[in-house]
Enzyme design. Sequence first.
Site, PDB file in Angstrom:
ATOM      1  N   GLU A  92      38.179  39.445  30.363  1.00  0.00           N
ATOM      2  CA  GLU A  92      38.220  38.754  31.651  1.00  0.00           C
ATOM      3  C   GLU A  92      38.019  37.261  31.429  1.00  0.00           C
ATOM      4  OE1 GLU A  92      37.288  41.691  35.011  1.00  0.00           O
ATOM      5  OE2 GLU A  92      35.417  40.805  34.358  1.00  0.00           O
ATOM      6  N   LYS A  97      31.518  44.413  43.306  1.00  0.00           N
ATOM      7  CA  LYS A  97      30.533  43.320  43.247  1.00  0.00           C
ATOM      8  C   LYS A  97      29.515  43.472  44.397  1.00  0.00           C
ATOM      9  CE  LYS A  97      33.841  40.542  40.747  1.00  0.00           C
ATOM     10  NZ  LYS A  97      34.389  39.227  40.423  1.00  0.00           N
ATOM     11  N   GLU A 124      29.893  37.251  35.499  1.00  0.00           N
ATOM     12  CA  GLU A 124      28.936  36.777  36.512  1.00  0.00           C
ATOM     13  C   GLU A 124      27.510  37.049  36.063  1.00  0.00           C
ATOM     14  OE1 GLU A 124      30.955  38.767  39.706  1.00  0.00           O
ATOM     15  OE2 GLU A 124      32.587  37.340  39.445  1.00  0.00           O
ATOM     16  N   SER A 133      41.847  38.162  38.819  1.00  0.00           N
ATOM     17  CA  SER A 133      42.867  37.990  39.854  1.00  0.00           C
ATOM     18  C   SER A 133      44.029  38.974  39.757  1.00  0.00           C
ATOM     19  CB  SER A 133      43.380  36.549  39.861  1.00  0.00           C
ATOM     20  OG  SER A 133      42.307  35.650  40.126  1.00  0.00           O
ATOM     21  N   ASN A 178      35.721  46.775  40.770  1.00  0.00           N
ATOM     22  CA  ASN A 178      34.362  46.224  40.749  1.00  0.00           C
ATOM     23  C   ASN A 178      34.125  45.598  42.116  1.00  0.00           C
ATOM     24  OD1 ASN A 178      32.025  44.795  40.369  1.00  0.00           O
ATOM     25  ND2 ASN A 178      32.852  43.404  38.813  1.00  0.00           N
ATOM     26  N   HIS A 202      29.398  41.622  32.501  1.00  0.00           N
ATOM     27  CA  HIS A 202      30.378  40.918  33.337  1.00  0.00           C
ATOM     28  C   HIS A 202      30.074  39.423  33.297  1.00  0.00           C
ATOM     29  CE1 HIS A 202      32.469  39.435  36.856  1.00  0.00           C
ATOM     30  NE2 HIS A 202      33.272  40.478  36.703  1.00  0.00           N
ATOM     31  N   GLY A 235      38.340  35.642  40.334  1.00  0.00           N
ATOM     32  CA  GLY A 235      38.104  35.226  41.716  1.00  0.00           C
ATOM     33  C   GLY A 235      38.742  33.893  42.067  1.00  0.00           C
TER      34      GLY A 235
HETATM   35  P1  PGA Z   1      38.837  39.274  40.596  1.00  0.00           P
HETATM   36  O1  PGA Z   1      37.547  39.732  39.726  1.00  0.00           O
HETATM   37  O2  PGA Z   1      39.814  40.411  40.493  1.00  0.00           O
HETATM   38  O3  PGA Z   1      38.313  39.044  41.971  1.00  0.00           O
HETATM   39  O4  PGA Z   1      39.360  38.037  39.939  1.00  0.00           O
HETATM   40  C1  PGA Z   1      37.720  40.386  38.521  1.00  0.00           C
HETATM   41  C2  PGA Z   1      36.383  40.789  37.971  1.00  0.00           C
HETATM   42  O5  PGA Z   1      35.435  40.025  38.068  1.00  0.00           O
HETATM   43  O6  PGA Z   1      36.237  41.912  37.440  1.00  0.00           O
END
Ligand code: PGA
Length: 252
Positions: free
Chosen positions: A167, A11, A97, A213, A9, A95, A173
């Site tokens: 997640e 983003k 976010e 992560s 992803n 997601h 992140g």
């Molecule tokens: P990250 O994000 O690997 O940067 O923690 C995971 C995600 O949001 O899918």
Amino acid sequence: MRRKLIAGNWKMNTDRASAVALAKGIVGGVDKYKAVDLLVCPPAVYLTFVAEVVRGTSVALGAQNMYHEGNGAFTGELSAAMLKDVGCSHVILGHSERRHILGETDAAVNKKTLAALAAGLVPIVCVGELLAEREANKTAAVIRSQFEGSLAGVSAEQIEKVVIAYEPVWAIGTGKVATPQQAEEVHADLRKLLTERYNGQSAAKVRILYGGSVKASNAGELLAQPNIDGALVGGASLKADEFLGIAAGAVG
Ligand code: PGA
């Protein structure tokens, strides 16, 4: 046996040139990972450019979001048919976010999930608890309610095409990865929810990805868990070597 799926992803990262370069880097290294499904999800404006790079390879293309309507006066939105038209086979939905920054509800995620399935796109439906919810022992309840809300009305036949991503929001992140045991516990719960709602056979076919992560150095032990069928990767998917390193962890 469920094939592992490693999804990147990207983003709101990359520009046109670096998106194409990243896709080329991944395509260049996939030969070793034929046992794993690989997927890249660039920003929507770069889908067509990345599509040209991955066309005819084993790397699939996905979008990060879509709208549930087919077409019409929905300024700024993209339909499932549009995503398919530019080469997408997958779409990430709900997601964290989008849920927590952009206010997306389970009801909205549900409409999108049904529309994606109807259009023949594989939805990757994300669920996950906040840190405060985990600390208040609410993880199982939050996951159940997101599962029920986001996947309402999905038939037994359709569920086998759905990918679920667990997640934990506190791990996204942040560099704080869930332990393999913490992740496996939720994945096993999700498998149980699938079995209760559908049946054991369908539940056994659904891939449940872990996200939060994930990187090359921790992918192996996460992906070795019986109910972890792949990874949804943010930060570490922006470097071809690191992303392919996660695929290596999936091969075992
Ligand atoms: P990250 O994000 O690997 O940067 O923690 C995971 C995600 O949001 O899918």
